[in-house]
Design a protein around this motif. Structure first.
Motif, PDB file in Angstrom:
ATOM      1  N   TRP A 171       9.541   5.419 -48.616  1.00  0.00           N
ATOM      2  CA  TRP A 171      10.170   6.553 -47.969  1.00  0.00           C
ATOM      3  C   TRP A 171       9.787   7.852 -48.662  1.00  0.00           C
ATOM      4  CZ3 TRP A 171      13.763  10.003 -50.043  1.00  0.00           C
ATOM      5  CH2 TRP A 171      14.215  10.939 -49.121  1.00  0.00           C
ATOM      6  N   GLN A 229       8.214  11.105 -46.961  1.00  0.00           N
ATOM      7  CA  GLN A 229       9.009  12.341 -46.986  1.00  0.00           C
ATOM      8  C   GLN A 229       8.258  13.450 -47.726  1.00  0.00           C
ATOM      9  OE1 GLN A 229      11.839  12.935 -45.442  1.00  0.00           O
ATOM     10  NE2 GLN A 229      12.461  14.852 -46.403  1.00  0.00           N
ATOM     11  N   THR A 255      16.375   9.817 -42.732  1.00  0.00           N
ATOM     12  CA  THR A 255      15.204   8.943 -42.647  1.00  0.00           C
ATOM     13  C   THR A 255      14.456   9.115 -41.324  1.00  0.00           C
ATOM     14  OG1 THR A 255      16.928   7.303 -42.232  1.00  0.00           O
ATOM     15  CG2 THR A 255      15.693   7.068 -44.265  1.00  0.00           C
ATOM     16  N   ALA A 278      10.625  10.437 -41.631  1.00  0.00           N
ATOM     17  CA  ALA A 278       9.787   9.441 -42.300  1.00  0.00           C
ATOM     18  C   ALA A 278       9.551   8.230 -41.390  1.00  0.00           C
ATOM     19  CB  ALA A 278      10.428   9.004 -43.619  1.00  0.00           C
ATOM     20  N   PHE A 304      12.797   0.269 -44.206  1.00  0.00           N
ATOM     21  CA  PHE A 304      13.884   1.088 -43.661  1.00  0.00           C
ATOM     22  C   PHE A 304      15.165   0.300 -43.418  1.00  0.00           C
ATOM     23  CE2 PHE A 304      10.413   3.914 -43.130  1.00  0.00           C
ATOM     24  CZ  PHE A 304      10.947   5.179 -43.105  1.00  0.00           C
ATOM     25  N   PRO A 334      15.937   3.909 -47.939  1.00  0.00           N
ATOM     26  CA  PRO A 334      15.005   2.817 -47.728  1.00  0.00           C
ATOM     27  C   PRO A 334      14.271   2.608 -49.031  1.00  0.00           C
ATOM     28  CG  PRO A 334      14.166   4.810 -46.736  1.00  0.00           C
ATOM     29  CD  PRO A 334      15.546   5.108 -47.195  1.00  0.00           C
TER      30      PRO A 334
END
Lengths: 258, 258
Positions: B18, B22, B56, B59, B256, B13
């Motif tokens: 992101w 993260q 992902t 996140a 995303f 993303p």
């Protein structure tokens, strides 16, 4: 189920009490583990739950719940979660012993039953509806008893023992460490969890935690062939904790030390 | 962390959003996973948590929480639990690829981090103190997404696919099934869990669940080399769900799907 005095490696509290508690837990699990397509995923899950050697941990959880005045149903999800966590640990520890479904399926199956155990506790049809705070507390108890500060630590030390290379005087203290973290810790968790869910007071919970610890030590020592005097010592300590409950019916729970 | 446009197999993303989410999750995990003696037990646990390929899913959990007006800290334990569950699943799926600590340690380590993920959610210093009911609900979401009705089912079907023997017309529908249960289901769970913990309404939770599902499908399709038109279809469906939130700042969450 054993119909004669159980051999040492089997749970052997006075038979009828333990069997009745254990039978309830197993019936509950058979009802709650979904058995549906693909059977290749679900059937091994059920199989795995019942293939590990039975331990007295889940039954003790129910007995503790009843001792503090709860109904055994209130502790059923916790007893089931404990059984599933122990089945997973056993399956992974013995993965190389020639599993029935092939290592991959056994491995993945174990991964499924651990979250499922927590799910049983979290579900609205479980104990969470009545007392979410107590359920959350029990989850922490279980996570610590089976995780890296508990059973997992014992498994690691046991592995070190088996690999050899330790001095003899170390072996005995390491064996005791394994017993404390594994048998002692798991039974302490089972008893404390049952008392928490049964609505026990903090005093009752801690007494039952100690009782469970000594029950576990005693049973582990019997299995590992410790000297009788050590076993008697643990039984004595367990009995001492039970005296706190002398105004209650200790019939069932005291069967765990005889 | 990747510093260039990420390759297809990495989460990609729009990078800064992101990466910030993260990084927060990883910092949280480094703080909460105890690193103590015996290092042979604890160090691999930390290693395992960070050795699986990043996804992902965690996140997205934070982004969904913020979208409904929550603070990302409220979803941190759920994002961590998701990351730990996925790390465990990855470790067990790749156990035969030559693990770094030997299969036994990897196996036991995985067993420890799954309960630990639930413990993070259950702890009094986590989101449970504010809303135990929402935490319990998220636990059920996670258990189902990673368990036998979710990821585990996908892993089984994927295994069947790899073993071959399926008709070609079946392969495509099975691939789609794997995507739905794995990538779709996990992202749906991540987004829904974030929305639940962020205090979202039922409508918002379901919209974000659908959004997450299509995000996961899209990303899985990109990884598996599906035709561009299928990917676009999923992006379109994801965007449609986002329209529900047009009065809010969709800047981060829409990254995303781009």
């Amino acid at each position: 189920l054993p119909v004669k005095p159980a051999p040492l490696r089997m749970p052997s509290p006075h038979y009828p009490h333990w069997a009745s508690l254990q039978a309830d837990i197993e019936a509950h699990l058979k009802q709650t583990i979904p058995l549906k397509e693909p059977l290749e995923v679900f059937e091994p899950m059920l199989h795995l739950a019942f293939s590990a050697p039975r331990t007295t941990v889940p039954a003790l959880c129910l007995a503790a719940c009843e001792l503090v005045g709860g109904h055994r149903q209130q502790a059923m999800a916790a007893a089931s979660a404990l059984l599933l966590n122990l089945a997973n640990a056993h399956a992974h520890e013995h993965l190389t012993d020639g599993p029935m479904y092939g290592p991959n399926i056994e491995l993945l199956t174990g991964d499924g039953i651990v979250p499922f155990g927590f799910e049983l506790l979290a579900r609205p049809d479980g104990p969470a509806s009545a007392s979410p705070e107590r359920v959350l507390r029990v989850m922490i108890e279980i996570s610590r008893a089976v995780g890296s500060v508990g059973l997992q630590d014992a498994q690691y030390v046991k592995k070190t023992l088996w690999d050899g290379g330790e001095e003899v005087q170390n072996v005995e203290s390491m064996q005791r460490f394994v017993l404390e973290k594994r048998d002692g810790g798991l039974h302490a968790c089972g008893a404390a969890s049952g008392a928490i869910l049964g609505g026990g007071s903090e005093d009752q919970i801690e007494r039952l935690r100690n009782f469970g610890f000594h029950v576990g030590m005693m049973r582990g020592m019997l299995q590992m062939g410790f000297m009788e005097k050590h076993v008697q010592e643990e039984r004595h300590l367990a009995l001492k904790e039970l005296q706190f409950f002398m105004d209650r019916d200790v019939h069932v729970i005291s069967s765990f030390i005889y």
